[in-house]
Design an enzyme around this catalytic site. Structure first.
Site, PDB file in Angstrom:
ATOM      1  N   CYS A 185     107.492  39.432  14.633  1.00  0.00           N
ATOM      2  CA  CYS A 185     107.512  40.626  13.790  1.00  0.00           C
ATOM      3  C   CYS A 185     108.772  40.691  12.937  1.00  0.00           C
ATOM      4  CB  CYS A 185     107.375  41.890  14.638  1.00  0.00           C
ATOM      5  SG  CYS A 185     108.692  42.122  15.851  1.00  0.00           S
ATOM      6  N   ASN A 186     109.795  39.911  13.301  1.00  0.00           N
ATOM      7  CA  ASN A 186     111.066  39.998  12.587  1.00  0.00           C
ATOM      8  C   ASN A 186     111.473  38.727  11.860  1.00  0.00           C
ATOM      9  OD1 ASN A 186     111.660  42.684  13.299  1.00  0.00           O
ATOM     10  ND2 ASN A 186     112.254  42.010  15.341  1.00  0.00           N
ATOM     11  N   GLU A 210     116.469  40.455  23.825  1.00  0.00           N
ATOM     12  CA  GLU A 210     115.092  40.767  24.215  1.00  0.00           C
ATOM     13  C   GLU A 210     114.395  39.499  24.718  1.00  0.00           C
ATOM     14  OE1 GLU A 210     112.450  41.945  21.160  1.00  0.00           O
ATOM     15  OE2 GLU A 210     113.172  40.504  19.693  1.00  0.00           O
ATOM     16  N   MET A 263     103.327  43.233  23.288  1.00  0.00           N
ATOM     17  CA  MET A 263     104.104  44.384  22.842  1.00  0.00           C
ATOM     18  C   MET A 263     103.432  45.683  23.254  1.00  0.00           C
ATOM     19  SD  MET A 263     107.047  44.755  21.333  1.00  0.00           S
ATOM     20  CE  MET A 263     107.325  43.377  20.224  1.00  0.00           C
ATOM     21  N   GLY A 264     102.105  45.733  23.167  1.00  0.00           N
ATOM     22  CA  GLY A 264     101.386  46.917  23.603  1.00  0.00           C
ATOM     23  C   GLY A 264     101.560  47.166  25.090  1.00  0.00           C
TER      24      GLY A 264
END
EC number: 1.2.1.70
Length: 441
Positions: free
Chosen positions: A48-49, A109, A188-189
């Protein structure tokens, strides 16, 4: 062969640019297969990054041109303006730091290592990750394990999902009595659902395009799974919505969310989007009663917490430097050893030939002890002559130095003439370079 890294991340590119390069897995494989034409090796890392392409190639300039062409086609000329590039040992350091979560939005993370491993497995499946790139990735994973074991950076870290829940708790002054919805049952969810439950949410709903995955996650966290077709109805009842799906188009727009406003009677809605490309259209945030955040907003929120992990990051950086140095030295040895072996074979063959010629010239005038002494002298001369170049190649440190010395030895002693002739006769599998304006960084 040299490692190249070209990419962009949250540090260099806004979300609007990053999401253009957030490809589904099937398209990532297509790109890999175009880039990894033998002997080039390729790895495509997409989170995502960040989006990064790593290449091991004998012709770095040619491989770079191919990668820039792909990135321009996928992300447009604007994407090129946000790229960074690393080459050689600097690219290795970057790969190791990414795997160790030292370059992440949320320092330390754990999710990034899993994402890089998934990229590695996808690259292997596509036949793009082989030889040197495979060894570099394995060394990076080993380094990440060492960092987790020998520093507290993982224990001190949070995650994007945890940060999102912390922000929601801050907005509502706690989640007790709140109804929350998790959209997407991926990694992530799952993290978001666990953190929401721990934060005291009263009702937790999980929805996913594949209902069975939503049911499995809901069972784990004590929530309720609902069909994806009920999505907007679930949002209408929710106080907090956390999204993280693989959708290539927004699930929520100003129109479909705005239509829920009358039934909510002004009750605020907190929406956080952890997906790239985004699940929530930015225009949703213009609704007065909606607090909408995306991954770049989360970055601003977690920046204040980064100082607590800075000391552990410094320790981890030292370990990365050690592991990169180890890999570089081992690679230099791997590449130098074949040349040393051929050089020794050549020297020993010459020594044997000269010893036999000398013994033949002396005829029967030597006894057995004298013959053995002459043979031993020939071996000793070979060993003494090769000791210094052998020690030099094995002690070499900086990347590229081993290649330079081994190549010089091979050329001086004519060790690779046959291989060079074969390579020269082989047709090129790479097209002519494409000129791409790279813009600023």
């Amino acid at each position: 062969m040299e490692l190249i890294c070209i990419g962009l991340s949250h540090r260099t590119a806004p979300l609007t640019v990053r999401e253009r390069l957030a490809l589904p897995e099937s398209r990532q494989v297509d790109v890999l297969q175009r880039l990894a034409q033998a002997p080039v090796e390729a790895l495509w890392v997409s989170t995502c990054n960040r989006v990064e392409v790593y290449l091991f190639a004998p012709d770095a300039a040619m491989a770079r041109q191919r990668a820039l062409m792909e990135l321009q086609v996928l992300g447009g000329v604007e994407a090129l303006e946000h790229l960074y590039e690393h080459q050689g040992e600097a690219a290795l350091v970057h790969l190791f730091r990414v795997a160790c979560s030292l370059d992440s939005m949320v320092l330390g993370e754990a999710q990034i290592l899993g994402q890089v491993k998934e990229a590695f497995e996808r690259g292997q499946g596509a036949g793009a990750v082989r030889g040197e790139l495979m060894r570099a990735c394995a060394a990076a994973f080993s380094c990440a394990k060492r960092v987790r074991t020998e520093t507290a950076i993982g224990r001190a870290a949070t995650s994007m999902a945890a940060a999102a829940v912390q922000l929601a708790s801050k907005v509502f002054d706690g989640l007790a009595g709140k109804t929350v919805l998790v959209v997407g049952a991926g990694e992530m969810g799952e993290l978001a659902a666990r953190h929401l439950k721990q934060a005291g949410a009263s009702k937790l709903y999980v929805t996913n395009r594949t209902l069975s995955r939503a049911e499995a996650l809901a069972a784990e966290v004590g929530g309720q799974a609902r069909p994806f077709e009920e999505l907007l109805g679930l949002v209408a009842a929710a106080d907090v919505v956390v999204c993280s799906t693989a959708s290539q188009a927004p699930l929520f727009t100003r129109d479909n969310v705005g239509a829920l406003g009358r039934g909510r009677r002004g009750r605020p809605l907190f929406m956080v989007d952890l997906a790239v490309p985004r699940d929530i259209d930015p225009a949703v945030g213009t609704l007065d009663w909606v607090h909408a955040y995306d991954v770049d907003d989360i970055q601003k929120f977690v920046a204040d917490n980064a100082a607590a992990r800075a000391e552990e990051a410094q320790k981890a950086g030292v370990l990365v430097a050690q592991e990169v140095a180890r890999f570089v030295k081992e690679r230099a040895l791997r590449e130098g050893t074949p040349v040393l072996a051929r050089l020794r074979q050549r020297a020993e063959a010459i020594a044997r030939s000269e010893v036999e010629r000398t013994l033949g010239a002396l005829g029967d005038g030597l006894n057995e002890k004298q013959r053995k002494s002459i043979e031993a002298m020939g071996r000793a001369i070979v060993n003494k002559l090769l000791h210094e170049p052998t020690a030099r190649l094995r002690a070499v440190g900086p990347e590229g130095e081993g290649n330079r010395l081994a190549g010089a030895a091979a050329e001086l002693f004519g060790l690779l003439e046959e291989e060079v002739g074969t390579a020269a006769a082989a047709p090129s599998v790479m097209a002519a370079p494409v000129q791409v304006a790279t813009g600023g960084k």
